[in-house]
Scaffold this motif. Structure first.
Motif, PDB file in Angstrom:
ATOM      1  N   ARG B  25       0.454  -1.302   0.278  1.00  0.00           N
ATOM      2  CA  ARG B  25      -0.066  -0.215  -0.206  1.00  0.00           C
ATOM      3  C   ARG B  25       1.134   0.940   0.037  1.00  0.00           C
ATOM      4  O   ARG B  25       2.113   1.299   0.711  1.00  0.00           O
ATOM      5  N   ILE B  29      -0.904   5.404   6.409  1.00  0.00           N
ATOM      6  CA  ILE B  29      -2.003   5.459   7.855  1.00  0.00           C
ATOM      7  C   ILE B  29      -2.840   3.901   7.211  1.00  0.00           C
ATOM      8  O   ILE B  29      -2.213   3.003   8.148  1.00  0.00           O
ATOM      9  N   MET B  33      -1.500   1.263   9.690  1.00  0.00           N
ATOM     10  CA  MET B  33      -2.405  -0.405  10.432  1.00  0.00           C
ATOM     11  C   MET B  33      -1.672  -1.241  10.475  1.00  0.00           C
ATOM     12  O   MET B  33      -2.559  -2.050  10.756  1.00  0.00           O
ATOM     13  N   LEU B  77       1.155   9.406  14.210  1.00  0.00           N
ATOM     14  CA  LEU B  77       0.342  10.221  13.571  1.00  0.00           C
ATOM     15  C   LEU B  77       0.664  11.908  13.147  1.00  0.00           C
ATOM     16  O   LEU B  77       0.057  12.073  12.363  1.00  0.00           O
TER      17      LEU B  77
ATOM     18  N   ARG C  26      -9.914   0.268  -0.772  1.00  0.00           N
ATOM     19  CA  ARG C  26      -9.239   0.864  -1.370  1.00  0.00           C
ATOM     20  C   ARG C  26      -9.463   2.505  -0.419  1.00  0.00           C
ATOM     21  O   ARG C  26      -8.836   3.444  -0.439  1.00  0.00           O
ATOM     22  N   THR C  28      -9.709   4.315   3.061  1.00  0.00           N
ATOM     23  CA  THR C  28      -9.029   4.307   4.035  1.00  0.00           C
ATOM     24  C   THR C  28     -10.084   4.261   5.580  1.00  0.00           C
ATOM     25  O   THR C  28      -9.190   3.735   6.665  1.00  0.00           O
ATOM     26  N   SER C  31     -11.118   0.742   5.395  1.00  0.00           N
ATOM     27  CA  SER C  31      -9.759  -0.318   6.536  1.00  0.00           C
ATOM     28  C   SER C  31      -9.581   0.020   7.894  1.00  0.00           C
ATOM     29  O   SER C  31      -9.626  -1.154   8.378  1.00  0.00           O
ATOM     30  N   ALA C  32      -9.680   0.937   8.446  1.00  0.00           N
ATOM     31  CA  ALA C  32      -9.963   1.244  10.066  1.00  0.00           C
ATOM     32  C   ALA C  32     -10.699   0.092  10.205  1.00  0.00           C
ATOM     33  O   ALA C  32     -11.138  -0.155  11.589  1.00  0.00           O
ATOM     34  N   PHE C  70      -6.566   7.065  14.522  1.00  0.00           N
ATOM     35  CA  PHE C  70      -6.863   6.763  13.058  1.00  0.00           C
ATOM     36  C   PHE C  70      -7.887   7.718  12.181  1.00  0.00           C
ATOM     37  O   PHE C  70      -7.767   8.503  11.117  1.00  0.00           O
ATOM     38  N   VAL C  73      -7.690  10.993  12.348  1.00  0.00           N
ATOM     39  CA  VAL C  73      -6.486  11.861  11.868  1.00  0.00           C
ATOM     40  C   VAL C  73      -6.722  11.347  10.043  1.00  0.00           C
ATOM     41  O   VAL C  73      -6.788  12.323   9.022  1.00  0.00           O
ATOM     42  N   ILE C  74      -8.018  10.453   9.383  1.00  0.00           N
ATOM     43  CA  ILE C  74      -8.000  10.001   8.201  1.00  0.00           C
ATOM     44  C   ILE C  74      -9.450  11.063   7.786  1.00  0.00           C
ATOM     45  O   ILE C  74      -9.257  11.537   7.110  1.00  0.00           O
ATOM     46  N   LEU C  76      -9.307  13.949   9.566  1.00  0.00           N
ATOM     47  CA  LEU C  76      -8.869  15.401   9.621  1.00  0.00           C
ATOM     48  C   LEU C  76      -8.579  15.995   8.330  1.00  0.00           C
ATOM     49  O   LEU C  76      -8.027  16.648   7.626  1.00  0.00           O
ATOM     50  N   LEU C  77      -7.305  14.412   7.349  1.00  0.00           N
ATOM     51  CA  LEU C  77      -6.687  14.786   6.330  1.00  0.00           C
ATOM     52  C   LEU C  77      -7.428  14.523   5.018  1.00  0.00           C
ATOM     53  O   LEU C  77      -7.124  14.996   4.225  1.00  0.00           O
ATOM     54  N   ALA C  79      -7.824  12.295   3.678  1.00  0.00           N
ATOM     55  CA  ALA C  79      -7.243  11.440   2.970  1.00  0.00           C
ATOM     56  C   ALA C  79      -7.729   9.707   2.808  1.00  0.00           C
ATOM     57  O   ALA C  79      -6.844   8.634   2.788  1.00  0.00           O
ATOM     58  N   GLU C  80      -8.728   9.471   2.032  1.00  0.00           N
ATOM     59  CA  GLU C  80      -9.253   8.774   2.321  1.00  0.00           C
ATOM     60  C   GLU C  80      -8.636   7.425   1.615  1.00  0.00           C
ATOM     61  O   GLU C  80      -8.640   6.433   1.198  1.00  0.00           O
ATOM     62  N   ILE C  82      -5.930   7.713  -2.793  1.00  0.00           N
ATOM     63  CA  ILE C  82      -4.216   8.569  -2.575  1.00  0.00           C
ATOM     64  C   ILE C  82      -4.211   8.418  -4.238  1.00  0.00           C
ATOM     65  O   ILE C  82      -5.496   7.892  -4.942  1.00  0.00           O
ATOM     66  N   PRO C  83      -4.344   9.972  -4.685  1.00  0.00           N
ATOM     67  CA  PRO C  83      -4.970   9.926  -6.073  1.00  0.00           C
ATOM     68  C   PRO C  83      -3.435   9.359  -6.925  1.00  0.00           C
ATOM     69  O   PRO C  83      -2.582   9.189  -5.816  1.00  0.00           O
TER      70      PRO C  83
END
Lengths: 705, 100, 167
Positions: B25, B29, B33, B77, C26, C28, C31-32, C70, C73-74, C76-77, C79-80, C82-83
């Protein structure tokens, strides 16, 4: 003289021996270091005192020898110690060497004193008073060197003196090195003397080397002690040594064939001619033969050669002297001739006679040379007078040619103008001619008496030479002192100062009385030398021989009188153009010219030796050295080869190989690094991947282990 | 109780999945993980061995790992936020200044 | 086949599936969430292994605190996703291959040496209880425990400083 009152005891001063060298050395050092601040008189006094002190030491040594005639070896320091070879600075004090010391320092001192006056005028006449000091430094150096020569107890130390006096001779012949023919004539004369002497020295060295080969030592005592033994084992060895030594003698004592330098040596100042080239240095060869007597008596063949060389030289030089016009050249050839007498004497085994003649000759030949110097300066003073007298100068202007104060043709009538000089000159000349009872008569007669017994051939050679001697001396006296002055300077010639005439008188007295050293029947001198030269020949007085030689001498003088007093005066009446310069010239014709030209020996040497030698040198220098070695070998082979090699090394080896390795290493490293840097991608994931690869491999390894 | 091998095997599988996740990946993040997953699988093995050996130390170690993981996550983080502020991306492939 | 085994298999499948889901998602956020699921299953395993305290700690610390962080942060950013394209396309199959090799290796180890591990004894009274952990932690591991507190403090300070906006 000394031995007549010989006692077994008596004072001993042998330990003073080194001072005969040290005193002149001190004198020369004082003049060398401090002389520039001294006046001429002080310089002359210091040099004369140094020489006089050496004479004093020599006298003390002589006195000591009366009581202890066996002498002593005074060792100073070790010089060379290599294995078995040991050479010392040591002085051999015995009757033979002390005779030489007395002569050298005694005559030397008188000449020093004379030089004070002579050089005073000479340096002014030649225009460089600064050289006054230099002259006395050289003169003292000469005395020191001559003392080393005669005082040594081994051949090596003798050789040091031998070369040292050669050096002084060179320096003093070339004293006025910027004068002479074309401003270089004196320097050339000095060079000639040095080089010709080198040939002789070469012989001496060969003799020394052979001697070391045969004897393993240079000490007189040891060599003489072993000589009979070696002579029995290898007679050729002794013959080689003695003949090589003869070559050295011919060089130093101006014998055939190496005499040619001595006439040219007259380029030196007249006191030098008197001291070095008449009284002392040139007799070194005679001394050497006498010193090596124990070797010579072992090889009659060598003795024969030595006496033959001496006899022929005596006659040869005497004939040349007859036709010379230069007052000093006549004396120079006379010296060669007289040296021939001595060499012949010591050669045939008459060592006492030879040494006796050496001593008396030192007296009267020094006297003659110094008197000649006095005459020359008297004429120069006359010339000076004429130059400064405007009326006379104008009168003389027509005569044109350069005036030569040494040419006897320009002299005449000096008898009344230089009375003292005339008297002493006459004494010297009569002594040389061998007229009873002057010194020359006794010594020359002893040689002739010995020769008549030992070697008839040489006897006749010497007898004829004696005739010529009397003739040329008569000729010289008459040309110089009698008749009318033949030039203006001669007319105004002036007597020399007392500082010059007093030594002349002393020498004149010695020339008169010198014969008393060894009167027939008494043999004082022979007895004196007997302590050193054990197998000496006691020469007997031979009335017939004495009568013949005296008769011939008187005949020669009368002949000279007839020719030069009567006929020469008559010839003066003729006009200048038709007048022969010498009454003998019309009589002898081409023979006289040949004699005047010295048998053309110089020209023959020039053609036979000097020119081919110079050509060979030029060939060696231009063709062998320059063209072959330099142009071809060094430039082409060495330098070219080196350049080729360096080109190959730099281009092929260095650039093509070594640099290539370095470059390849660099390029390879860069290439590998370029590839490797792909691994350093900056991607963390790739790094992690490599970690995992490692992990897999390690686990796999552990499993398969 | 089940043989410890089962738990260890499961732990290994989870660990390998975590490894593959870290490698494959790009998202920082998710990589993070995945690391947590690997820690977790290790914890599982710890606990299993503690049970087998009846040693409490194994469980205490898990406790420490939890604490360290918490600290790591906090710092990690924070780093990620900081990187995002400068790079405006959390794609690890964009963070490649170490490229040789 | 005991009940325990059945439970283990089911939970193991869920855990592996959740792990795979975490890695493969795909998004994030997904994933969490998958990871939380995974943590929860692992917590159940802890319970099965007589580690009740750890199970609770796992859920509160990991599934609760850490994963919330986690997600926070996801979000916040933003960034789910990534392009852009993957710049290392070859890495993915290679990673899978390596993972497979590693799996085979570990499997081989576990199968060939399964007899090494002794059979688990019956759990003693109070094994894994908070009291037992506390006794060990504050007797045997007191110093490391205190050091851990410092580690956490440092981490906190570090996090504050790192996330501070540089002016």
């Amino acid at each position: 003289m000394f031995l007549s009152e010989a006692a077994t005891g008596g004072p001993q001063f042998f330990y003073l021996a080194p001072w005969i060298v040290i005193f002149p050395a001190i004198g020369l050092l004082i003049n060398l270091i401090f002389g520039s601040r001294f006046s001429e008189k002080v310089i002359g006094a210091i040099a004369s005192t140094a020489s006089g002190l050496a004479f004093g030491v020599a006298v003390l040594l002589g006195v000591s020898l009366v009581g202890h005639p066996e002498g002593e070896i005074v060792s100073l320091i070790d010089w060379i110690t290599i294995g078995a070879l040991q050479v010392r600075w040591a002085f051999q004090v015995d009757t033979l060497s002390v005779v030489m010391m007395l002569v050298v320092s005694g005559v030397g001192t008188l000449i020093h004193i004379y030089s004070i006056g002579y050089m005073h005028e000479d340096v002014r006449h030649n225009g460089d008073p600064g050289r006054y000091r230099r002259f006395f430094i050289y003169l003292n150096l000469f005395i020191a060197m001559m003392m080393i020569l005669v005082g040594s107890n081994n051949y090596m130390m003798l050789f040091v003196g031998w070369e040292g006096v050669g050096l002084c001779s060179y320096l003093l012949i070339g004293f006025w090195y910027d004068k002479g023919k074309d401003g270089i004539g004196n320097a050339l004369a000095a060079k000639k003397a040095f080089i010709v002497n080198r040939v002789g020295d070469f012989g001496f060295l060969l003799a020394a080397f052979t001697m070391f080969w045969a004897f393993r030592t240079f000490d007189f005592q040891e060599v003489f002690a072993k000589a009979p033994e070696v002579a029995a084992a290898a007679p050729g060895m002794i013959l080689a040594i003695t003949l090589f030594m003869l070559l050295g003698v011919t060089g130093k004592s101006a014998q055939l064939p190496l005499y040619v330098w001595l006439p040219d040596a007259m380029a030196g100042p007249t006191p030098v001619s008197a001291l070095i080239h008449a009284a002392t240095m040139v007799t070194a060869g005679v001394y050497l033969v006498a010193r090596s007597a124990e070797l010579y008596v072992l090889v009659p063949q060598a003795q024969m050669w030595v006496s033959l060389v001496g006899g022929i030289t005596a006659l040869f030089a005497a004939t040349i002297a007859v036709a010379q016009f230069d007052i000093k050249k006549v004396l120079a050839y006379s010296t060669i001739s007289q040296l021939g007498f001595m060499v012949a004497a010591v050669g045939m085994g008459a060592f006492a006679a030879g040494m006796f003649h050496l001593v008396t000759h030192a007296f009267f030949k020094a006297l003659l040379f110094l008197s000649a110097g006095s005459v020359i300066q008297g004429v120069e003073r006359g010339e000076h007078h004429v130059d400064h007298d405007a009326k006379l100068h104008k009168l003389l202007k027509g005569s044109g040619h350069h005036f030569d104060p040494q040419d006897m043709r320009n002299m005449g009538g000096l008898r009344s103008r230089m009375k003292t000089t005339f008297v002493v000159y006459l004494i010297g000349a009569l002594a040389l001619a061998g007229i009873v009872p002057l010194a020359g008569f006794w010594s020359k007669d002893e040689i002739l008496a010995e020769a008549s017994l030992l070697n008839p051939t040489v006897y006749w050679l010497l007898t004829i030479a004696a005739f010529f001697t009397a003739f040329y001396m008569g000729r010289q006296i008459i040309m110089v002192f009698f008749g009318k002055p033949r030039s203006a300077p001669a007319e105004y010639a002036q007597e020399s100062p007392p500082v010059m005439t007093v030594p002349l008188m002393v020498l004149a007295a010695l020339s008169v009385l010198g014969g008393a050293l060894n009167l027939p029947g008494m043999h004082t001198f022979t007895g004196w030398l007997e302590h050193t030269l054990t197998f000496i020949h006691p020469g007997e007085f031979n009335l017939v021989v004495a009568g013949v030689s005296t008769g011939l001498a008187l005949l020669a003088i009368i002949l000279a009188w007839l020719l030069y007093s009567r006929r020469y005066q008559a010839l003066q009446a003729l006009p200048t153009a038709k007048r022969p310069d010498d009454p003998l010239r019309p009589i002898l014709g081409p023979i006289f010219t040949l004699l005047e030209n010295k048998y053309k020996v110089d020209e023959i040497y020039d053609a036979l030796i000097v020119k081919p030698y110079a050509a060979l040198s030029a060939f060696l220098a231009d063709v062998i050295d320059w063209k072959f070695w330099h142009d071809w070998f060094h430039d082409k082979i060495i330098a070219g080869g080196f350049q080729l090699l360096t080109r190959v090394l730099s281009v092929q080896v260095d650039l093509g190989f070594i640099d290539a390795i370095g470059n390849a290493l660099g390029k390879g490293t860069r290439a590998v690094a370029g590839r490797m840097s792909l691994l350093q991608s900056g991607y963390v994931r790739s790094y992690m991947l490599s970690v995992v690869v490692g992990l897999v491999l390690i686990v796999g390894f552990l499993l398969l282990r | 109780m089940l043989p410890a091998t089962y738990y260890v095997g499961l732990s290994a599988i989870l660990f390998i999945i975590g490894v593959v996740g870290v490698i494959t990946r790009r998202n920082a993040i998710i990589i993070f993980m995945s690391i947590e997953l690997m820690l977790n699988s290790a914890n599982l093995a710890f606990v299993a061995f503690a049970r087998v050996h009846e040693a409490m130390s194994g469980q205490v170690f898990v406790f420490f790992v939890l604490a360290v993981a918490a600290a790591e996550v906090a710092v990690g983080l924070a780093l990620m936020v900081s990187i995002f502020h400068t790079k405006h991306s959390i794609d690890v492939d964009n963070i490649s200044s170490l490229k040789g | 086949m005991t009940l325990e085994l059945i439970l283990f298999i089911i939970l193991a499948l869920v855990a592996v599936a959740a792990a795979l889901g975490m890695v493969l998602s795909r998004n994030t956020v997904y994933s969490a969430l998958f990871l939380i699921l995974n943590f929860v299953t692992v917590a159940v395993f802890y319970l099965m292994l007589n580690a009740a305290f750890l199970a609770m700690a796992q859920i509160t610390v990991y599934a609760g605190a850490i994963m919330v962080l986690f997600l926070f942060v996801i979000m916040l950013l933003g960034a789910e996703r990534i392009p852009g394209e993957d710049k290392l396309p070859w890495q993915k199959p290679l990673a899978v291959f390596l993972g497979f090799v590693l799996l085979v290796e570990t499997g081989y180890i576990l199968i060939s040496r399964s007899g090494i591990l002794p059979p688990a004894p019956t759990a003693g009274e109070g094994f894994g209880s908070p009291e037992a952990i506390g006794m060990v932690l504050f007797n045997q591991y007191l110093l490391p425990f205190e050091v851990t507190s410092i580690v956490l403090l440092v981490a906190m300070i570090g996090a504050v400083i790192l996330s501070r906006r540089v002016k």
